[in-house]
Design a protein around this motif. Structure first.
Motif, PDB file in Angstrom:
ATOM      1  N   ASP A   5     -42.071  60.145  18.911  1.00  0.00           N
ATOM      2  CA  ASP A   5     -40.669  60.711  19.444  1.00  0.00           C
ATOM      3  C   ASP A   5     -40.513  60.193  21.061  1.00  0.00           C
ATOM      4  O   ASP A   5     -39.530  59.908  21.002  1.00  0.00           O
ATOM      5  N   ASP A   6     -41.565  59.746  21.627  1.00  0.00           N
ATOM      6  CA  ASP A   6     -41.301  59.128  23.079  1.00  0.00           C
ATOM      7  C   ASP A   6     -40.719  57.960  22.693  1.00  0.00           C
ATOM      8  O   ASP A   6     -39.615  57.654  23.605  1.00  0.00           O
ATOM      9  N   LEU A   7     -40.947  57.256  21.980  1.00  0.00           N
ATOM     10  CA  LEU A   7     -40.648  55.790  21.813  1.00  0.00           C
ATOM     11  C   LEU A   7     -39.121  55.788  21.225  1.00  0.00           C
ATOM     12  O   LEU A   7     -38.350  55.220  21.798  1.00  0.00           O
ATOM     13  N   ILE A   8     -38.974  56.796  20.175  1.00  0.00           N
ATOM     14  CA  ILE A   8     -37.567  56.765  19.513  1.00  0.00           C
ATOM     15  C   ILE A   8     -36.742  57.338  20.771  1.00  0.00           C
ATOM     16  O   ILE A   8     -35.433  56.819  20.966  1.00  0.00           O
ATOM     17  N   ASN A   9     -37.223  58.180  21.583  1.00  0.00           N
ATOM     18  CA  ASN A   9     -36.166  58.880  22.611  1.00  0.00           C
ATOM     19  C   ASN A   9     -35.762  57.812  23.684  1.00  0.00           C
ATOM     20  O   ASN A   9     -34.807  57.661  24.077  1.00  0.00           O
ATOM     21  N   LEU A  11     -35.774  54.413  23.035  1.00  0.00           N
ATOM     22  CA  LEU A  11     -34.807  53.500  22.631  1.00  0.00           C
ATOM     23  C   LEU A  11     -33.410  54.244  22.236  1.00  0.00           C
ATOM     24  O   LEU A  11     -32.688  53.355  22.404  1.00  0.00           O
ATOM     25  N   ILE A  12     -33.422  55.180  22.023  1.00  0.00           N
ATOM     26  CA  ILE A  12     -31.905  56.031  21.980  1.00  0.00           C
ATOM     27  C   ILE A  12     -31.317  56.294  23.290  1.00  0.00           C
ATOM     28  O   ILE A  12     -30.300  55.513  23.532  1.00  0.00           O
ATOM     29  N   GLY A  13     -32.343  56.156  24.271  1.00  0.00           N
ATOM     30  CA  GLY A  13     -31.810  56.033  25.932  1.00  0.00           C
ATOM     31  C   GLY A  13     -31.213  54.604  26.056  1.00  0.00           C
ATOM     32  O   GLY A  13     -30.065  54.388  26.550  1.00  0.00           O
ATOM     33  N   GLN A  14     -32.010  53.476  25.615  1.00  0.00           N
ATOM     34  CA  GLN A  14     -31.716  52.189  25.848  1.00  0.00           C
ATOM     35  C   GLN A  14     -30.179  51.831  25.135  1.00  0.00           C
ATOM     36  O   GLN A  14     -29.377  51.244  25.537  1.00  0.00           O
ATOM     37  N   MET A  54     -28.067  46.469  20.901  1.00  0.00           N
ATOM     38  CA  MET A  54     -27.692  47.700  20.405  1.00  0.00           C
ATOM     39  C   MET A  54     -27.981  47.543  18.729  1.00  0.00           C
ATOM     40  O   MET A  54     -28.884  48.387  18.210  1.00  0.00           O
ATOM     41  N   LEU A  55     -27.969  46.370  18.181  1.00  0.00           N
ATOM     42  CA  LEU A  55     -28.481  46.148  16.834  1.00  0.00           C
ATOM     43  C   LEU A  55     -29.848  46.300  16.623  1.00  0.00           C
ATOM     44  O   LEU A  55     -30.448  46.912  15.775  1.00  0.00           O
ATOM     45  N   GLY A  60     -35.124  49.121  15.598  1.00  0.00           N
ATOM     46  CA  GLY A  60     -36.286  49.791  15.962  1.00  0.00           C
ATOM     47  C   GLY A  60     -36.441  51.480  15.831  1.00  0.00           C
ATOM     48  O   GLY A  60     -37.379  51.917  15.560  1.00  0.00           O
ATOM     49  N   ILE A  61     -35.244  51.931  16.166  1.00  0.00           N
ATOM     50  CA  ILE A  61     -35.055  53.327  16.002  1.00  0.00           C
ATOM     51  C   ILE A  61     -35.482  53.656  14.477  1.00  0.00           C
ATOM     52  O   ILE A  61     -36.248  54.588  14.111  1.00  0.00           O
ATOM     53  N   ASP A  62     -34.655  52.929  13.591  1.00  0.00           N
ATOM     54  CA  ASP A  62     -34.928  53.222  12.309  1.00  0.00           C
ATOM     55  C   ASP A  62     -36.488  53.079  11.950  1.00  0.00           C
ATOM     56  O   ASP A  62     -36.836  53.723  10.967  1.00  0.00           O
ATOM     57  N   ALA A  63     -37.005  51.852  12.127  1.00  0.00           N
ATOM     58  CA  ALA A  63     -38.437  51.719  12.005  1.00  0.00           C
ATOM     59  C   ALA A  63     -39.260  52.556  12.278  1.00  0.00           C
ATOM     60  O   ALA A  63     -40.392  53.151  11.509  1.00  0.00           O
TER      61      ALA A  63
END
Length: 87
Positions: A5-9, A11-14, A54-55, A60-63
């Protein structure tokens, strides 16, 4: 699972930051006449770099979401180095 969750968040922020940068550049393009003294190739390359970022971030988010959905700890698997915990 919190680490996912931390990594996903992160990446979403980036991703959101890169998206805002692209939007800002596109707004500037709209306000500038396309002529030899207006928008430069450098401006277009900045936008392209941000779109490529962004791509990558989307991938990364999907993975990470896929890993989070499928990850489970299986204690029946023999580890190469039992002194290390791979969690």
């Amino acid at each position: 699972m919190e680490c996912y969750d931390d990594l996903i968040n992160n990446l979403i922020g980036q991703y959101n930051k890169a998206h805002a940068s692209v939007q800002k550049l596109e707004d500037e393009f709209r306000d500038t006449k396309l002529n030899p003294y207006g928008v430069t190739e450098i401006d277009f390359s900045k936008r392209t770099e941000q779109q490529q970022l962004m791509l990558k971030l989307e991938g990364g988010i999907d993975a990470l979401n896929l890993a989070k959905e499928t990850f489970k700890i299986d204690n029946s698997i023999e580890l190469r180095d039992p002194s290390k915990k791979y969690t």
